[in-house]
Design a protein around this motif. Sequence first.
Motif, PDB file in Angstrom:
ATOM      1  N   HIS A  69       1.039  -1.513   0.199  1.00 45.39           N
ATOM      2  CA  HIS A  69      -0.179   0.220  -0.073  1.00 45.39           C
ATOM      3  C   HIS A  69       0.819   1.343   0.152  1.00 45.39           C
ATOM      4  CE1 HIS A  69      -3.751  -1.738   0.282  1.00 45.39           C
ATOM      5  NE2 HIS A  69      -3.201  -2.697   1.637  1.00 45.39           N
ATOM      6  N   ALA A  70       0.669   2.102  -0.958  1.00 43.20           N
ATOM      7  CA  ALA A  70       0.610   3.167  -0.788  1.00 43.20           C
ATOM      8  C   ALA A  70       0.644   4.323   0.603  1.00 43.20           C
ATOM      9  CB  ALA A  70       0.403   4.483  -1.722  1.00 43.20           C
ATOM     10  N   GLY A  71      -0.768   3.727   1.014  1.00 43.32           N
ATOM     11  CA  GLY A  71      -1.011   4.087   1.904  1.00 43.32           C
ATOM     12  C   GLY A  71      -1.571   5.896   2.548  1.00 43.32           C
ATOM     13  N   ARG A 109     -11.784   6.811   0.884  1.00 47.37           N
ATOM     14  CA  ARG A 109     -11.005   5.872   0.260  1.00 47.37           C
ATOM     15  C   ARG A 109     -11.774   5.795  -1.313  1.00 47.37           C
ATOM     16  NH1 ARG A 109      -7.385   0.824   0.728  1.00 47.37           N
ATOM     17  NH2 ARG A 109      -7.035   0.686  -1.318  1.00 47.37           N
ATOM     18  N   GLN A 112     -10.216   1.000  -5.066  1.00 41.63           N
ATOM     19  CA  GLN A 112      -9.661  -0.102  -4.154  1.00 41.63           C
ATOM     20  C   GLN A 112     -10.425  -1.414  -5.011  1.00 41.63           C
ATOM     21  OE1 GLN A 112     -11.368   0.101  -0.117  1.00 41.63           O
ATOM     22  NE2 GLN A 112     -10.524  -1.411  -0.295  1.00 41.63           N
ATOM     23  N   LEU A 113      -9.659  -2.085  -4.662  1.00 42.98           N
ATOM     24  CA  LEU A 113      -9.796  -3.338  -5.932  1.00 42.98           C
ATOM     25  C   LEU A 113     -10.691  -3.875  -4.919  1.00 42.98           C
ATOM     26  CD1 LEU A 113      -6.254  -3.569  -7.048  1.00 42.98           C
ATOM     27  CD2 LEU A 113      -7.833  -2.749  -8.388  1.00 42.98           C
ATOM     28  N   HIS A 121       2.044  -2.664  -4.762  1.00 39.11           N
ATOM     29  CA  HIS A 121       2.137  -1.224  -5.580  1.00 39.11           C
ATOM     30  C   HIS A 121       4.423  -0.873  -5.259  1.00 39.11           C
ATOM     31  CE1 HIS A 121      -1.169   1.338  -4.249  1.00 39.11           C
ATOM     32  NE2 HIS A 121      -0.601   1.863  -5.181  1.00 39.11           N
ATOM     33  N   CYS A 131       3.693   7.163 -10.652  1.00 42.35           N
ATOM     34  CA  CYS A 131       2.326   7.247 -10.161  1.00 42.35           C
ATOM     35  C   CYS A 131       1.413   7.633 -11.410  1.00 42.35           C
ATOM     36  CB  CYS A 131       2.297   8.294  -9.139  1.00 42.35           C
ATOM     37  SG  CYS A 131       3.651   8.052  -7.939  1.00 42.35           S
ATOM     38  N   CYS A 134      -0.547   5.512 -13.720  1.00 40.45           N
ATOM     39  CA  CYS A 134      -2.136   4.158 -13.118  1.00 40.45           C
ATOM     40  C   CYS A 134      -3.213   5.660 -12.553  1.00 40.45           C
ATOM     41  CB  CYS A 134      -1.383   3.815 -11.776  1.00 40.45           C
ATOM     42  SG  CYS A 134      -0.376   2.194 -12.694  1.00 40.45           S
ATOM     43  N   HIS A 135      -2.592   6.581 -11.804  1.00 42.61           N
ATOM     44  CA  HIS A 135      -3.612   7.562 -11.161  1.00 42.61           C
ATOM     45  C   HIS A 135      -3.639   8.613 -11.614  1.00 42.61           C
ATOM     46  CE1 HIS A 135      -4.491   5.435  -8.183  1.00 42.61           C
ATOM     47  NE2 HIS A 135      -2.081   5.031  -7.763  1.00 42.61           N
TER      48      HIS A 135
HETATM   49  C1  HEC Z   1       0.842   0.385 -11.399  1.00 44.92           C
HETATM   50  C2  HEC Z   1      -0.108   1.096 -11.577  1.00 44.92           C
HETATM   51  C3  HEC Z   1      -0.090   2.045 -10.178  1.00 44.92           C
HETATM   52  C4  HEC Z   1       0.729   2.421  -9.740  1.00 44.92           C
HETATM   53  C5  HEC Z   1       2.066   2.513 -11.229  1.00 44.92           C
HETATM   54  C6  HEC Z   1       0.897   3.408  -8.444  1.00 44.92           C
HETATM   55  N1  HEC Z   1      -0.691   2.804  -7.966  1.00 44.92           N
HETATM   56 FE1  HEC Z   1      -1.479   3.593  -6.474  1.00 44.92          FE
HETATM   57  N2  HEC Z   1      -3.015   2.565  -6.680  1.00 44.92           N
HETATM   58  C7  HEC Z   1      -2.571   1.747  -7.813  1.00 44.92           C
HETATM   59  C8  HEC Z   1      -3.725   0.404  -7.570  1.00 44.92           C
HETATM   60  C9  HEC Z   1      -4.839  -1.153  -8.179  1.00 44.92           C
HETATM   61  C10 HEC Z   1      -4.654   1.043  -6.611  1.00 44.92           C
HETATM   62  C11 HEC Z   1      -5.592  -0.183  -5.191  1.00 44.92           C
HETATM   63  C12 HEC Z   1      -5.460  -0.484  -4.155  1.00 44.92           C
HETATM   64  C13 HEC Z   1      -5.331  -1.776  -3.313  1.00 44.92           C
HETATM   65  O1  HEC Z   1      -7.250  -1.419  -4.127  1.00 44.92           O
HETATM   66  O2  HEC Z   1      -5.891  -2.670  -3.130  1.00 44.92           O
HETATM   67  C14 HEC Z   1      -4.320   2.168  -6.080  1.00 44.92           C
HETATM   68  C15 HEC Z   1      -3.912   2.635  -4.433  1.00 44.92           C
HETATM   69  C16 HEC Z   1      -3.180   3.179  -3.781  1.00 44.92           C
HETATM   70  C17 HEC Z   1      -3.764   4.548  -2.617  1.00 44.92           C
HETATM   71  C18 HEC Z   1      -4.632   4.314  -1.637  1.00 44.92           C
HETATM   72  C19 HEC Z   1      -4.312   3.744  -0.704  1.00 44.92           C
HETATM   73  C20 HEC Z   1      -3.410   2.944  -0.884  1.00 44.92           C
HETATM   74  O3  HEC Z   1      -1.995   2.078  -0.898  1.00 44.92           O
HETATM   75  O4  HEC Z   1      -4.098   1.163  -1.136  1.00 44.92           O
HETATM   76  C21 HEC Z   1      -2.722   6.740  -2.565  1.00 44.92           C
HETATM   77  C22 HEC Z   1      -2.975   6.411  -1.691  1.00 44.92           C
HETATM   78  C23 HEC Z   1      -1.997   5.504  -3.898  1.00 44.92           C
HETATM   79  N3  HEC Z   1      -2.447   4.793  -4.712  1.00 44.92           N
HETATM   80  C24 HEC Z   1      -0.888   6.347  -4.032  1.00 44.92           C
HETATM   81  C25 HEC Z   1       0.756   5.920  -5.976  1.00 44.92           C
HETATM   82  C26 HEC Z   1       1.945   6.548  -5.287  1.00 44.92           C
HETATM   83  C27 HEC Z   1       2.138   7.961  -4.637  1.00 44.92           C
HETATM   84  C28 HEC Z   1       1.843   6.028  -6.315  1.00 44.92           C
HETATM   85  C29 HEC Z   1       3.827   6.220  -7.138  1.00 44.92           C
HETATM   86  C30 HEC Z   1       4.639   6.474  -5.521  1.00 44.92           C
HETATM   87  C31 HEC Z   1       1.680   5.399  -7.377  1.00 44.92           C
HETATM   88  N4  HEC Z   1       0.400   4.971  -6.265  1.00 44.92           N
HETATM   89  C32 HEC Z   1       1.521   4.265  -7.287  1.00 44.92           C
HETATM   90  C33 HEC Z   1      -2.123   1.577  -9.200  1.00 44.92           C
HETATM   91  C34 HEC Z   1      -0.607   2.776  -9.110  1.00 44.92           C
END
Ligand code: HEC
Length: 183
Positions: A69-71, A109, A112-113, A121, A131, A134-135
């Motif tokens: 988790h990114a958190g 939130r 959410q998968l 992550h 980031c 995907c975001h």
């Molecule tokens: C390959 C795709 C991908 C990348 C790259 C990615 N994310 Fe995500 N992110 C997701 C997905 C999919 C979820 C939902 C995860 C789940 O529900 O378990 C998510 C969830 C999150 C959340 C919600 C809390 C959590 O941790 O689940 C945060 C905050 C977040 N991402 C931040 C970031 C940041 C900051 C970066 C870069 C450092 C990043 N993400 C890179 C796909 C990605």
Amino acid sequence: MIFNRSILFGALGIGAVLLVFGAAKEARQMGNTQGYEPDQPINFSHKVHAGENKISCRYCHYGAERGRHAGIPPTQLCLNCHSEIKKDSPEIAKIKEALDNKDPIEWIRIHQLPDFSYFNHSQHVTAGVSCQQCHGPVESMTRMRQHAPLTMGWCLECHRAQGLAPPHDQRTMAGGDCNKCHY
Ligand code: HEC
Ligand code: HEC
Ligand code: HEC
Ligand code: HEC
Ligand code: HEC
């Protein structure tokens, strides 16, 4: 699909309108939460923090390179800056109040998968996927929203492009090793 369409119509000069139309239609058809953009308990802006003030994503979402988790950052982290910056703002007062009352801020939130799927992550961030891939353009978002559909097809599309999953026409192995992403 949206991508191809936008290139095509962009060239015709009517891209913007059709792109918006296409994206909305696509989101409805898939029945997912793409575009979800809820109100949050504090008016927190990524545009102000990550955009204008160039604070690194990983400063706040430090879990992203370490694990699954990114958190969401703990309230205490906000005060690293806001014990001084804008400390008289009513929105900042909510931060102090949450800490004084020992109430965590109840961020809603967005991404959410489903429980039966697994996403990590660090597997992506340490491999150099940004980031934003995907975001989306988070640094320009005043309010956070879900940019990508987060469907299995979306995961596989990128994995295929990277040679991590077999091509679309090999149906017997539709998604490669199912256990990588499913319990
Ligand atoms: C390959 C795709 C991908 C990348 C790259 C990615 N994310 Fe995500 N992110 C997701 C997905 C999919 C979820 C939902 C995860 C789940 O529900 O378990 C998510 C969830 C999150 C959340 C919600 C809390 C959590 O941790 O689940 C945060 C905050 C977040 N991402 C931040 C970031 C940041 C900051 C970066 C870069 C450092 C990043 N993400 C890179 C796909 C990605
Ligand atoms: C100053 C701290 C801070 C910085 C810097 C920051 N974020 Fe966030 N992020 C937050 C907070 C707080 C939330 C929860 C409130 C919200 O959704 O706006 C959040 C929410 C998110 C979410 C949605 C989480 C969910 O519920 O699904 C994503 C995705 C995300 N951030 C990505 C990023 C990316 C990418 C960057 C860099 C471009 C970034 N953040 C920079 C503090 C930060
Ligand atoms: C690294 C420094 C830093 C951190 C950490 C930080 N912020 Fe900020 N924040 C800023 C700056 C800089 C501004 C813009 C101030 C200005 O407009 O003069 C700002 C502005 C804001 C504003 C707008 C205030 C107003 O009235 O204009 C809010 C709300 C806010 N931050 C919430 C948060 C929250 C919630 C957290 C923790 C999740 C957080 N910030 C973490 C630096 C930070
Ligand atoms: C790269 C990751 C990944 C791989 C590999 C993968 N899946 Fe998925 N799958 C997901 C995600 C994420 C979801 C949840 C989102 C959704 O429903 O689209 C999902 C959803 C599903 C669903 C729910 C039904 C649906 O479509 O809504 C089924 C069934 C499924 N996967 C079966 C499989 C099978 C069988 C394989 C192996 C041939 C496989 N998956 C390989 C990521 C993956
Ligand atoms: C933007 C591109 C992109 C998207 C979208 C993406 N991935 Fe990945 N994924 C990668 C890359 C690149 C790697 C390779 C990391 C490496 O080489 O170590 C990877 C690796 C993985 C791995 C490690 C196992 C393997 O196949 O090597 C899993 C599991 C995984 N991804 C799951 C997912 C799931 C689940 C989703 C959707 C929710 C998803 N990914 C979406 C690019 C992506």
